[in-house]
Design a protein around this motif. Sequence first.
Motif, short mmCIF file in Angstrom:
data_model
loop_
_atom_site.label_atom_id
_atom_site.label_comp_id
_atom_site.label_asym_id
_atom_site.label_seq_id
_atom_site.Cartn_x
_atom_site.Cartn_y
_atom_site.Cartn_z
N PRO A 82 0.81 -1.23 0.00
CA PRO A 82 0.00 0.00 0.00
C PRO A 82 0.84 1.28 0.00
CG PRO A 82 -0.93 -1.59 1.51
CD PRO A 82 0.38 -2.16 1.06
N ILE A 83 1.91 1.28 0.78
CA ILE A 83 2.78 2.47 0.80
C ILE A 83 3.53 2.59 -0.51
CG2 ILE A 83 4.87 3.42 1.86
CD1 ILE A 83 3.78 2.49 4.56
N GLU A 84 4.04 1.47 -1.02
CA GLU A 84 4.75 1.52 -2.30
C GLU A 84 3.82 1.97 -3.41
OE1 GLU A 84 7.59 -1.36 -5.09
OE2 GLU A 84 7.06 -1.98 -3.05
N HIS A 85 2.59 1.48 -3.37
CA HIS A 85 1.60 1.88 -4.38
C HIS A 85 1.31 3.37 -4.28
CE1 HIS A 85 -1.86 1.67 -7.03
NE2 HIS A 85 -2.63 2.16 -6.09
N LYS A 86 1.17 3.88 -3.04
CA LYS A 86 0.90 5.30 -2.84
C LYS A 86 2.03 6.15 -3.42
CE LYS A 86 -1.46 8.69 -0.88
NZ LYS A 86 -2.86 8.99 -1.25
N VAL A 87 3.26 5.72 -3.22
CA VAL A 87 4.40 6.44 -3.76
C VAL A 87 4.40 6.41 -5.28
CG1 VAL A 87 6.92 6.31 -3.99
CG2 VAL A 87 5.87 6.22 -1.73
N GLU A 88 4.04 5.26 -5.85
CA GLU A 88 3.99 5.16 -7.31
C GLU A 88 2.92 6.07 -7.89
OE1 GLU A 88 3.43 1.04 -8.15
OE2 GLU A 88 5.54 0.52 -7.86
N VAL A 89 1.76 6.13 -7.24
CA VAL A 89 0.68 7.00 -7.70
C VAL A 89 1.10 8.46 -7.63
CG1 VAL A 89 -1.64 7.83 -7.16
CG2 VAL A 89 -1.17 5.38 -7.15
N THR A 90 1.80 8.82 -6.53
CA THR A 90 2.19 10.22 -6.32
C THR A 90 3.37 10.63 -7.19
OG1 THR A 90 1.46 10.03 -4.01
CG2 THR A 90 2.85 11.91 -4.56
N GLY A 133 4.96 8.49 -9.66
CA GLY A 133 5.12 7.76 -10.90
C GLY A 133 5.87 6.45 -10.72
N LYS A 134 5.71 5.56 -11.70
CA LYS A 134 6.41 4.28 -11.65
C LYS A 134 7.82 4.43 -12.22
CE LYS A 134 2.28 1.38 -11.77
NZ LYS A 134 1.63 0.20 -12.37
N ASN A 135 8.52 3.33 -12.23
CA ASN A 135 9.89 3.30 -12.78
C ASN A 135 10.82 4.28 -12.07
OD1 ASN A 135 8.97 1.43 -14.80
ND2 ASN A 135 8.12 3.19 -15.92
N LEU A 136 10.62 4.42 -10.76
CA LEU A 136 11.48 5.31 -9.99
C LEU A 136 12.83 4.69 -9.69
CD1 LEU A 136 8.83 6.46 -7.36
CD2 LEU A 136 9.84 7.90 -9.14
N GLY A 137 12.88 3.39 -9.79
CA GLY A 137 14.08 2.68 -9.36
C GLY A 137 13.94 2.27 -7.91
N GLY A 138 14.57 1.17 -7.55
CA GLY A 138 14.42 0.62 -6.21
C GLY A 138 14.86 1.56 -5.11
N ASP A 139 16.02 2.19 -5.28
CA ASP A 139 16.56 3.06 -4.22
C ASP A 139 15.65 4.25 -3.97
OD1 ASP A 139 18.69 1.37 -3.98
OD2 ASP A 139 20.06 2.57 -5.20
N LYS A 140 15.20 4.89 -5.03
CA LYS A 140 14.34 6.07 -4.87
C LYS A 140 13.00 5.67 -4.29
CE LYS A 140 13.55 10.46 -5.27
NZ LYS A 140 14.31 11.43 -4.45
N THR A 141 12.48 4.52 -4.71
CA THR A 141 11.21 4.04 -4.17
C THR A 141 11.31 3.83 -2.67
OG1 THR A 141 10.58 2.96 -6.25
CG2 THR A 141 9.51 2.16 -4.24
N LEU A 198 11.45 7.21 -0.77
CA LEU A 198 10.15 7.89 -0.69
C LEU A 198 9.18 7.13 0.21
CD1 LEU A 198 9.78 8.92 -4.45
CD2 LEU A 198 10.19 10.45 -2.50
N CYS A 199 9.25 5.80 0.18
CA CYS A 199 8.37 5.00 1.04
C CYS A 199 8.69 5.24 2.52
CB CYS A 199 8.52 3.51 0.73
SG CYS A 199 7.72 3.00 -0.81
N ARG A 200 9.96 5.30 2.83
CA ARG A 200 10.37 5.51 4.22
C ARG A 200 9.90 6.88 4.70
NH1 ARG A 200 13.78 2.62 7.34
NH2 ARG A 200 14.67 1.40 5.64
#
Length: 943
Positions: free
Chosen positions: A101-109, A111-119, A122-124
């Motif tokens: 849910p948090i990862e999805h929220k970050v992707e929605v806000t 965008g996708k394809n952020l890369g693992g480190d950036k994701t 932002l999730c943290r």
Amino acid sequence: MTDYKATLNLPDTAFPMKAGLPQREPQTLQRWDSIGLYQKLREIGKDRPKFVLHDGPPYANGNIHIGHAVNKILKDMIIRSKTLAGFDAPYVPGWDCHGLPIEHKVEVTHGKNLGGDKTRELCRAYASEQIEGQKSEFIRLGVLGDWSNPYKTMSFPNEAGEIRALAEMVRNGFVFKGLKPVNWCFDCGSALAEAEVEYADKKSPTIDVAFPIADQQALADAFGLSGLEKPASIVIWTTTPWTIPANQALNVHPEFTYALVDVGDRLLVLAEELVESSLARYNLQGSVVATTVGAKLELINFRHPFYDRLSPVYLADYVELGAGTGVVHSAPAYGVDDFVTSKQYGLTNDDIISPVQSNGVYVESLPFFGGQFIFKANQNIVDKLAEVGALMHTEVVSHSYMHCWRHKTPLIYRATAQWFVGMDKPPVEGDTLRERAVKAIEETKFVPAWGQARLHSMIANRPDWCISRQRNWGVPIPFFLDKATGELHPRTVELMEEVAKRVEVEGIEAWFKMDAAELLGDEAANYDKISDTLDVWFDSGTTHWHVLRGSHPMGHESGPRADLYLEGSDQHRGWFHSSLLTGCAIDNHAPYRELLTHGFTVDENGRKMSKSLGNVIAPQKVNDTLGADIMRLWVSATDYSGEMAVSDTILQRSADAYRRIRNTARFLLSNLSGFNPATDLLPADQMIALDRWAVDRALLLQRELEEHYGEYRFWNVYSKVHNFCVQELGGFYLDIIKDRQYTTGANSVARRSCQTALYHISEALVRWIAPILAFTADELWQYLPGERNESVMLNTWYQGLSELPEGVELDRAYWERVMAVKTAVNKEMENQRAAKAIGGNLQAEVTLYSEDALNTDLAKLGNELRFVLITSGATLAPFAQAPADAVVTEVAGLKLKVVKSGGVKCARCWHFRDDVGVNPEHPEICGRCVDNISGAGEVRHYA
């Protein structure tokens, strides 16, 4: 007219009548914080026995709702009541921080394809922000806890602790890699845990499909025939046409009877019991040529309808006769039962056909349907079956189907290579995990008791636990796999500890940026570093390992087993479940001694809370309008073992009950004006009989309340405290003592005895309500007379209540009889007031006609009977002398008659007495009042 007001002991207190909870509660929270209340509790509790309630972490996403409020308030009531019972009861709140849910929220806000480190970054940050919001909302409810030092599953020590917990399970032999069908969500792009699956209606095309025989003679032999004169097919029925391209077998029940049915142009194999319904569905006529048992069909080969491959018959006990044809088509990649049966018949992982990709699209190489989304391909598959003459029937049905609890979209079973915790896998030593868990359930106490059977059935029937996920925001599974064999590195447990040390300093990011050579050196070229993350239920399910053991600064050292876990009833398949499995895998026992389950909130009509229905009750709004104590009172008054109804109307009823309790407390305080317990407190043997009874009654009630708190039966606490305020106090004792409190000498035994009782009752009452009405109890504590510490919570149950001596003449049973008589008198007085025969009670005189035993009892009060009945006169007479117009009461052997008093009203005590004005210096008051003002003062013995 003389003003005698100054001669009365009128009640007086600064304790406000109007609660003003929305304004006053935040001030109380500031005071608790300023005095370091939680830290003080830890200081005074260091030598006490410990009681540990381990907090099930809410997910760090969004504002709290009424269900969160219920959960945290119940926990707080338990912590507070255990503290008052003499335990050291710490409360370390926690948060669940990883997961989709948090990862999805970050992707929605973002965008996708952020890369693992950036994701992960932002999730943290997002989880931290959400925690701060929820924390303030929980604190606003009055929940006492270590809010400055909570545990978070994303804190570096916790992430490291989770890796160490996994290492223990690897060491003990419970973790393995396998290809198995798991719940798969296309939107999540990942496997789901059982607890993440919900069921909803779905429309699906059903199909009956004929699979042509590949070995006609084998089929003839199975039916005891010399040969087959026509083409033959076996017919399956399914609601998932999209699985037909992955068909690899056909299942029949070994004990069912199957029929070979002649339908004209061909022969069909159907379960005998379903021949009639199947032919009706196909609009065919037919006759049974022969029958056989399913076992004789084993391993006979049929052909796939449109692919050039065989579908052998496998025997399976799960085949049913409730619908369809009695034959099940088997796609082992997309069904758990199919997978298990196919493996038993020798299919290897490499043999299993799995054309569906993680996004729900068939691989491009799949003939006819490559590149199509499976649910959209359903119709194309139906058309293809019709084209090749294999479609016997199709229709659309609505049925219950599994959905993702987050996306509300349909799921499938999908065979993927995942990491599992084996339920029946033989461990390094000892029982299997299933055996351990079942035993642990039997050793656990459940509140309510039905929870035991529920959790037992879930454990007894559950498959292996898929713990791997294919996400960025999660604790890694830090494994290295041999590129040649796919096996784990032989030093896996040792390597996991090295990873944990790095994660403890840098967080999970340490694993993802780590080069394998850092740990493996020259071996790195031979190993793959996997990128799977752990199921979020593993995060919360292992907190007993890294929080309860105190392995990091945010824990509390209570050992690997908590006294209590408390969550909603859905957690039998969630946190209770995952904690049980990890606890048993690591420690061979559950991480809890007791499980408490509460129900879900519904509106007053039993409907689920829903924004669309407009029946949502937001705790934030309740805090701002009524106050958190009203919500806490509602929680306490509700039997949480089932659904918990809440609405504005229900909360208003709680507010009404709150006012009754608050007003009672205010009356007690106001009548303690001028009372100093250090100098004015009377010993029990010097107290008046009624006062001694009131203290004894409070003692008996406290014993009951301690028992109810100990059993978490808060609704019993609420009802008994409320009834005590309304009945024994408000309806009896407090009514009677007003005259004595107000009119006797300020320092007389009559008044000090009464104040002593009120003081003892107040000291007890403030503690009784402290777990429930946290804010009000704290406020009340500040107004009680005498030296006291900073908070009611820094104390234990009141020990100053005294018991009536054994053999005392006016014992408990005696006062119960007196209360019954007073109730009967009150009822008749209400009738007389309604008839305008009298004004107030004191304008009345009553004659009681009673049987000998009751007459003797009432006579013990002498002249003080009138004070008990709150009348200006009370006369006793034999039952036999009752006149015809005497009122028959509900008390056996009692009749009574109420008449208007012929006396004159005393300007001071308002009693109607014949001696008003006898003393010329005080022509407006009665002799008793004169004595109380200028004489020795009246003496009371009983009331």
